[in-house]
Design a protein around this motif. Structure first.
Motif, mmCIF file in Angstrom:
data_model
loop_
_atom_site.group_PDB
_atom_site.id
_atom_site.type_symbol
_atom_site.label_atom_id
_atom_site.label_comp_id
_atom_site.label_asym_id
_atom_site.label_seq_id
_atom_site.Cartn_x
_atom_site.Cartn_y
_atom_site.Cartn_z
ATOM 1 N N LEU A 1 0.634 -1.162 0.083
ATOM 2 C CA LEU A 1 -0.157 -0.135 -0.042
ATOM 3 C C LEU A 1 0.888 1.226 -0.080
ATOM 4 C CD1 LEU A 1 -2.935 -0.901 2.383
ATOM 5 C CD2 LEU A 1 -3.162 -0.478 0.108
ATOM 6 N N VAL A 2 1.909 1.376 0.718
ATOM 7 C CA VAL A 2 2.945 2.398 0.760
ATOM 8 C C VAL A 2 3.474 2.521 -0.511
ATOM 9 C CG1 VAL A 2 4.850 3.428 1.820
ATOM 10 C CG2 VAL A 2 3.020 2.453 3.439
ATOM 11 N N ASP A 3 3.881 1.578 -1.117
ATOM 12 C CA ASP A 3 4.464 1.618 -2.360
ATOM 13 C C ASP A 3 3.634 2.265 -3.511
ATOM 14 O OD1 ASP A 3 6.811 1.001 -4.522
ATOM 15 O OD2 ASP A 3 5.001 -0.246 -5.383
ATOM 16 N N LEU A 4 2.179 1.807 -3.546
ATOM 17 C CA LEU A 4 1.194 2.571 -4.200
ATOM 18 C C LEU A 4 0.993 3.750 -4.084
ATOM 19 C CD1 LEU A 4 -1.004 2.223 -6.600
ATOM 20 C CD2 LEU A 4 -2.782 0.956 -4.620
ATOM 21 N N ILE A 5 0.788 4.178 -2.889
ATOM 22 C CA ILE A 5 0.576 5.411 -2.424
ATOM 23 C C ILE A 5 1.690 6.577 -2.927
ATOM 24 C CG2 ILE A 5 0.592 7.051 -0.440
ATOM 25 C CD1 ILE A 5 -1.015 4.894 0.883
ATOM 26 N N ASN A 6 3.364 6.115 -2.704
ATOM 27 C CA ASN A 6 4.356 6.826 -3.241
ATOM 28 C C ASN A 6 4.375 6.826 -4.728
ATOM 29 O OD1 ASN A 6 5.269 7.782 -0.768
ATOM 30 N ND2 ASN A 6 6.172 5.718 -0.204
ATOM 31 N N THR A 7 3.980 5.886 -5.399
ATOM 32 C CA THR A 7 4.205 5.719 -6.712
ATOM 33 C C THR A 7 3.100 6.398 -7.728
ATOM 34 O OG1 THR A 7 3.544 3.457 -6.895
ATOM 35 C CG2 THR A 7 5.867 3.905 -6.625
ATOM 36 N N ALA A 8 1.748 6.229 -7.068
ATOM 37 C CA ALA A 8 0.619 6.642 -8.046
ATOM 38 C C ALA A 8 0.976 8.221 -8.240
ATOM 39 C CB ALA A 8 -0.424 6.639 -7.011
ATOM 40 N N GLU A 9 0.506 8.693 -9.513
ATOM 41 C CA GLU A 9 0.530 10.059 -10.020
ATOM 42 C C GLU A 9 -1.030 10.491 -9.869
ATOM 43 O OE1 GLU A 9 2.204 9.991 -13.939
ATOM 44 O OE2 GLU A 9 3.966 9.223 -13.036
ATOM 45 N N ASN A 10 -1.762 9.873 -9.753
ATOM 46 C CA ASN A 10 -3.149 10.434 -9.477
ATOM 47 C C ASN A 10 -3.594 10.829 -8.093
ATOM 48 O OD1 ASN A 10 -6.051 10.954 -9.319
ATOM 49 N ND2 ASN A 10 -6.487 9.789 -11.246
ATOM 50 N N PRO A 11 -3.939 11.751 -7.343
ATOM 51 C CA PRO A 11 -4.324 12.105 -6.116
ATOM 52 C C PRO A 11 -5.493 11.502 -5.559
ATOM 53 C CG PRO A 11 -4.387 14.155 -7.282
ATOM 54 C CD PRO A 11 -3.856 13.126 -8.065
ATOM 55 N N VAL A 12 -6.560 10.931 -6.559
ATOM 56 C CA VAL A 12 -7.521 10.310 -6.383
ATOM 57 C C VAL A 12 -7.166 8.799 -6.129
ATOM 58 C CG1 VAL A 12 -10.064 9.629 -7.021
ATOM 59 C CG2 VAL A 12 -8.920 11.879 -7.778
ATOM 60 N N GLU A 13 -6.215 8.380 -6.760
ATOM 61 C CA GLU A 13 -5.723 6.834 -6.372
ATOM 62 C C GLU A 13 -5.018 6.936 -5.411
ATOM 63 O OE1 GLU A 13 -4.944 5.227 -11.215
ATOM 64 O OE2 GLU A 13 -3.343 6.162 -9.773
ATOM 65 N N VAL A 14 -4.456 8.002 -4.994
ATOM 66 C CA VAL A 14 -3.798 8.044 -3.448
ATOM 67 C C VAL A 14 -4.925 8.137 -2.352
ATOM 68 C CG1 VAL A 14 -2.497 9.353 -2.024
ATOM 69 C CG2 VAL A 14 -1.475 9.233 -4.445
ATOM 70 N N LEU A 15 -6.126 8.900 -2.446
ATOM 71 C CA LEU A 15 -6.839 8.829 -1.594
ATOM 72 C C LEU A 15 -7.643 7.443 -1.318
ATOM 73 C CD1 LEU A 15 -8.377 10.433 0.332
ATOM 74 C CD2 LEU A 15 -10.006 11.173 -1.746
ATOM 75 N N LEU A 16 -7.759 6.779 -2.432
ATOM 76 C CA LEU A 16 -8.575 5.656 -2.445
ATOM 77 C C LEU A 16 -7.605 4.564 -1.674
ATOM 78 C CD1 LEU A 16 -9.999 5.503 -5.872
ATOM 79 C CD2 LEU A 16 -11.486 4.797 -3.886
ATOM 80 N N ALA A 17 -6.259 4.487 -1.967
ATOM 81 C CA ALA A 17 -5.207 3.645 -1.129
ATOM 82 C C ALA A 17 -5.248 3.978 0.270
ATOM 83 C CB ALA A 17 -3.783 3.739 -2.055
ATOM 84 N N LEU A 18 -5.282 5.239 0.476
ATOM 85 C CA LEU A 18 -5.179 5.805 2.080
ATOM 86 C C LEU A 18 -6.291 5.215 2.888
ATOM 87 C CD1 LEU A 18 -3.977 9.424 1.672
ATOM 88 C CD2 LEU A 18 -2.859 7.528 2.903
#
Length: 638
Positions: A580-597
């Motif tokens: 999850l941390v890797d996905l959060i750190n590498t995603a370029e879309n803030p909405v994808e980051v929010l979903l992962a959080l």
């Protein structure tokens, strides 16, 4: 309101005599007859009723004695009811402000028009050819004012309001006989008013002794909950005083008997477990419409009537337009419930209302509901997320925070702890016997026919409305937000398949296994996304799918990757944290980051995994307000 008398004759009789005299005059003087007919026609075309919306924040029907025996006396609203109509089955389509208000102002289902997410990350355009309903009133000669809350998830456009501010009033219209639509919001009952501290609990004395108030059975009986309920009851009294003051102002201005006044709540209540959720306390609102004496011919039922037919927010815009004699645009989804052409028997036969809940600030979950008479069906598409999944704003309330603390301390009974546990995929309630939705009948053998019927109804509604909730928000904002309605129309065939995939969650896993396997092997990204979500609803039962799902943790599509990581964490095959941390750190879309959080918070708070938060968890280029709220919570700074 009774007709007054003049020298012993009622106004009705005087009007009849005047009509008779004028008719005789016209027969004697034909030219006068022609002029009189033209004048009369012009007058009918020009004269229109005024309309006022009085909207109170965050209160369901359960807090007023007009609707509930445990409610607060509201004498001004009760007088309105005696002089108008009480709608005992009125519903917001959404349990949260911006989505509910978007539905109200557009007359559309927010899930069809991409206005269903609170708060908006990308604002949706209005559907092609449709305007917010006050714009149609304004074009028809109305003075339109808003005091002052909007909170829409759509582009407002030009020409909606003559004035929108905290000072907006009908008093500033161009001429004294200009019809008006005025919308006003009472803010003092808002959720934020319950964000008080312990000092207030010591210093403030509610009108009702906290020890005497009635508590719903799903609340723990504590001084904090009792004070919170008593304090909110005082806010209901303030609502009633506000309504009374507005009515007095209309009467003072000589406008009351030309004005339809709608009083209602903007969605369900503010007490814990109501606002934001599709239970009756989140959707069932008080609605009273005062019918003016001069426009009673537009309402074919007597004053003081309780209307049992179902109405919901999607119907309000068409109703106002119908009362004003303005055609209802085809793009609106609702039906008028007052005005010309409304058959009382048909209105009383209406017995359906739909509800939708999706993102609430930084908290994600997709839930849909439908009421059909006494039956209530709630469908959770990510039931592993408990209702209690953290939202910063919600837990500012002392009662909310105490409720969670008591859960962790094992201080709650079965009905009180349900809020903090994973949910059934389907819930079915008989509201006549179970008004607080405590007894889920979905697993009961004798109710399987009822369950199947309600499931079929909601699936049909989802398909008919082209429900865009089936798009992860990251997909919605990149692919659909430019023209959500057009996208939804083209999405119909794909949506049909996604609904079918989600229905597999309602069957035994052994029946769903082969179907899910096939989609995981050959489906497109959206189909795999939902197949993974369905697999997660089965929990450990779905371990036989592990071989197919584990490689998807490295899928190129971040949303597929997220759901695969989530599944592996749910069945406890691997800690989801590093991935999850890797996905959060590498995603370029803030909405994808929010979903992962959202998934990260779920595992941190509702699993046995222990995480140590990385200090460099987030790329600063992929943040937005919701991401920052999640980070503040994870860092203990909220």
């Amino acid at each position: 309101m009774k007709l007054k008398k003049v020298h012993g004759l009622s106004i009705k009789v005087l009007l009849y005599l005047l009509t008779f005299t004028f008719t005789g005059f016209q027969q004697t003087y034909p030219q006068a007859n022609i002029a009189g007919t033209a004048w009369e026609s012009e007058s009918k075309n020009a004269k229109k009723p005024n309309m006022v919306f009085l909207i109170s924040e965050d209160n369901s029907k359960h807090h007023m004695d007009l609707f509930d025996p445990n409610g607060v006396p509201t004498p001004h609203i009760r007088t309105m009811a005696e002089e108008g109509l009480t709608f005992i089955h009125a519903f917001s389509n959404s349990p949260v402000c911006s989505v509910a208000r978007s539905t109200l102002i557009t007359g559309t289902l927010a899930t069809r028009t991409a206005m269903h997410l609170h708060r908006k990350i990308e604002i949706a355009p209005m559907p092609d050819g449709l305007e917010m309903f006050p714009a149609y009133l304004r074009k028809a000669g109305y003075h339109t004012t808003n005091n002052a809350k909007k909170d829409y998830n759509a582009v407002e456009g030009e020409g909606v309001w003559d004035e929108s501010s905290s000072r907006a009033t009908w008093k500033n219209r161009k001429a004294v006989d200009q019809p008006f639509f005025h919308k006003e919001t009472f803010m003092e009952s808002h959720e934020s008013r319950l964000h008080f501290d312990r000092d207030l609990m010591r210093e403030y004395q509610p009108a009702d002794e906290p020890d005497s108030v009635w508590l719903p059975p799903y609340y723990p009986d504590t001084p904090t909950f009792r004070f919170t309920v008593a304090y909110h009851r005082d806010k209901i009294r303030e609502i009633d005083e506000w309504v009374g003051n507005v009515l007095k102002e209309l009467e003072k201005d000589g406008l009351l008997e030309d004005t339809f006044v709608f009083y209602f709540g903007d969605h369900g209540g503010v007490l814990p477990g109501s606002k934001g959720y599709l239970y009756e306390t989140g959707l069932h609102v008080p609605l009273v419409v005062r019918v003016p004496e001069n426009w009673q011919h537009l309402v074919q039922v007597p004053q003081g009537t309780e209307v049992k037919g179902f109405v919901s927010f999607v119907d309000f815009a068409p109703t106002v337009l119908n009362l004003a004699g303005i055609p209802v645009p085809d793009q609106m989804d609702g039906m008028p419930f007052l005005g010309q052409g409304i058959d009382v028997r048909e209105l009383e036969s209406r017995d359906e209302a739909v509800g939708y809940a999706d993102r609430f600030d930084e908290k994600y979950e997709m839930v849909r509901s439908i009421r059909k008479g006494k039956w209530k069906y709630i469908r959770s598409f990510q039931p592993f997320y408990p209702d209690a999944l953290h939202n910063n704003y919600r837990y500012k309330m002392l009662a909310f925070a105490e409720w969670r603390d008591m859960f962790y301390d094992h201080g709650l009974d079965e009905s009180q702890q349900r809020f903090f546990q994973s949910k059934p995929v389907e819930m079915l309630f008989d509201l006549e016997k179970d008004p607080y939705e405590l007894n889920n009948l979905a697993p009961v053998a004798s109710h399987q026919q009822d369950l199947s019927k309600m499931r079929g109804m909601i699936n049909q509604k989802l398909l008919e409305s082209h429900d865009l909730g089936f798009l992860p928000e990251s997909v919605l904002v990149t692919e659909a937000i430019g023209n959500p309605v057009l996208f939804g129309n083209r999405f119909h065939h794909q949506l049909d398949k996604l609904i079918t995939i989600n229905t597999w969650a309602c069957m035994p896993f052994q029946e769903a296994f082969e179907k899910l396997s096939q989609i995981l092997e050959s489906g497109n990204s959206l189909e795999i996304y939902w197949a993974l979500t369905v697999a997660s609803t089965f929990g450990e039962e779905a371990k036989p799918l592990t071989a197919k799902i584990s490689p998807l943790q490295s899928a190129p599509d971040n949303m597929v990757k997220l759901r695969a990581i989530e599944f592996m964490g749910i069945i406890e095959q691997a800690s989801p944290y590093d991935r999850l941390v890797d996905l959060i750190n590498t995603a370029e879309n803030p909405v994808e980051v929010l979903l992962a959080l959202n998934t990260l918070v779920y595992f941190r708070d509702h699993s046995s995994y222990e995480f140590v938060l990385a200090p460099d968890l987030i790329n600063p280029e992929t943040t937005n307000d919701e991401v920052l709220r999640r980070l503040a919570y994870l860092k203990g700074e909220w």
